[in-house]
Write an enzyme that holds these catalytic residues in place. Structure first.
Site, mmCIF file in Angstrom:
data_model
loop_
_atom_site.group_PDB
_atom_site.id
_atom_site.type_symbol
_atom_site.label_atom_id
_atom_site.label_comp_id
_atom_site.label_asym_id
_atom_site.label_seq_id
_atom_site.Cartn_x
_atom_site.Cartn_y
_atom_site.Cartn_z
ATOM 1 N NE ARG A 96 61.753 16.414 34.342
ATOM 2 C CZ ARG A 96 62.008 17.489 35.087
ATOM 3 N NH1 ARG A 96 62.561 17.354 36.278
ATOM 4 N NH2 ARG A 96 61.705 18.696 34.644
ATOM 5 C CB ILE B 228 63.406 19.752 30.688
ATOM 6 C CG1 ILE B 228 62.575 18.459 30.660
ATOM 7 C CG2 ILE B 228 63.960 19.976 32.082
ATOM 8 C CD1 ILE B 228 63.398 17.215 31.007
ATOM 9 C CB SER B 229 57.733 20.807 30.593
ATOM 10 O OG SER B 229 57.635 21.596 29.434
ATOM 11 C CB ALA B 230 57.175 21.200 35.892
ATOM 12 N N PRO B 231 57.591 17.955 35.503
ATOM 13 C CG PRO B 231 58.840 16.406 36.732
ATOM 14 C CD PRO B 231 58.680 17.891 36.499
#
Length: 259
Positions: free
Chosen positions: A80, A106-109
């Protein structure tokens, strides 16, 4: 003729030589034994963030976001930190969104993990992603499917994502700069469609381009009233499965002019 004193001296020298030889032989045997012993196991480190990435994935497994072995492996293997700006790299393996420029994130994992599990990718499936962003979600999906088509409306982001994906060796990903609302009809129908930006309603072109039996994972709603849905296509219609409340950047482009 050797005198008694000379004889005694020679015996002393011989004794020393024998002792030295025995000591050398003993050391050689010890060295040989050490050399034949198995070396200590050393775990290879792929990058300096590997430990942080593994901790992140382990937490997502415990929390129930990650469930299947292929997706867990993909999340462990996907770096990431390669997909975020340098100024936020130190936060790459924390479970929250990060800014990537151009007013995008960027989206949260945990969301990436959840949406990846929901779409159920397999090696024989072709998937369409709407809103490439930094390319991280595409990188997670790449090893899990046959081919991934991904569309980004913000040109600088799309070009940077394509560059990053190529640099890291993701060969089964095609990137297009364009309006995700329209999908990618040339390669339809798709086994799965994932949307990582929020329209206020499901775009009709995406409904049309989803294969019978396929899955559509998409956040729907306006501003802070969004919900993540998983749709399955049955007899040409979408069956709705609500998942959870979410917050995504809004879908832009043609859909903005529609009510």
């Amino acid at each position: 003729m050797i005198t008694y004193r000379q004889h005694t001296c020679l015996r002393f020298v011989a004794t020393v030589l024998v002792a030295t030889s025995l000591l050398s032989l003993s050391c050689a045997r010890a060295q040989q034994t050490d050399a034949s012993a198995d070396p200590p196991a050393v775990k290879p480190v792929t990058d300096e963030y590997e430990s942080a990435r593994n901790r992140m994935v382990d937490a997502l497994v415990r929390q129930g976001y990650l469930k299947t072995k292929p997706v867990i492996k993909a999340m462990r293997d996907t770096r990431r930190h390669e997909f975020v700006p340098e100024r936020v790299v130190k936060y790459a393996y924390e479970d929250h969104p990060l800014p990537i420029g151009n007013e995008q994130t960027i989206s949260a994992p945990s969301i990436v993990a959840l949406m990846t599990e929901l779409i159920k990718p397999t090696k024989d499936k072709v998937i369409l992603e709407i809103c490439t962003g930094s390319g991280y979600q595409a990188a997670v999906l790449s090893p899990l499917c046959k081919h991934l088509y991904t569309i980004e409306i913000v040109e600088p982001l799309g070009k940077q994502a394509e560059k990053t994906l190529k640099r890291l060796g993701y060969k089964n990903v095609s990137v297009r700069i364009g309006d995700g609302y329209k999908g990618w009809p040339e390669h339809a129908p798709f086994d799965g469609i994932m949307v990582t930006c929020a329209p206020h309603k499901v775009p009709q072109p995406l409904k049309d381009q989803l294969k019978e039996g396929g899955r559509l994972v998409i956040p729907v709603g306006r501003e802070r009233r969004q919900y993540l849905y998983m749709y399955t296509k049955k007899d040409g219609k979408l069956e709705e499965h609500p998942v959870l409340a979410v917050l995504f950047v809004p879908m832009t482009g043609e859909i903005q002019g529609q009510e």
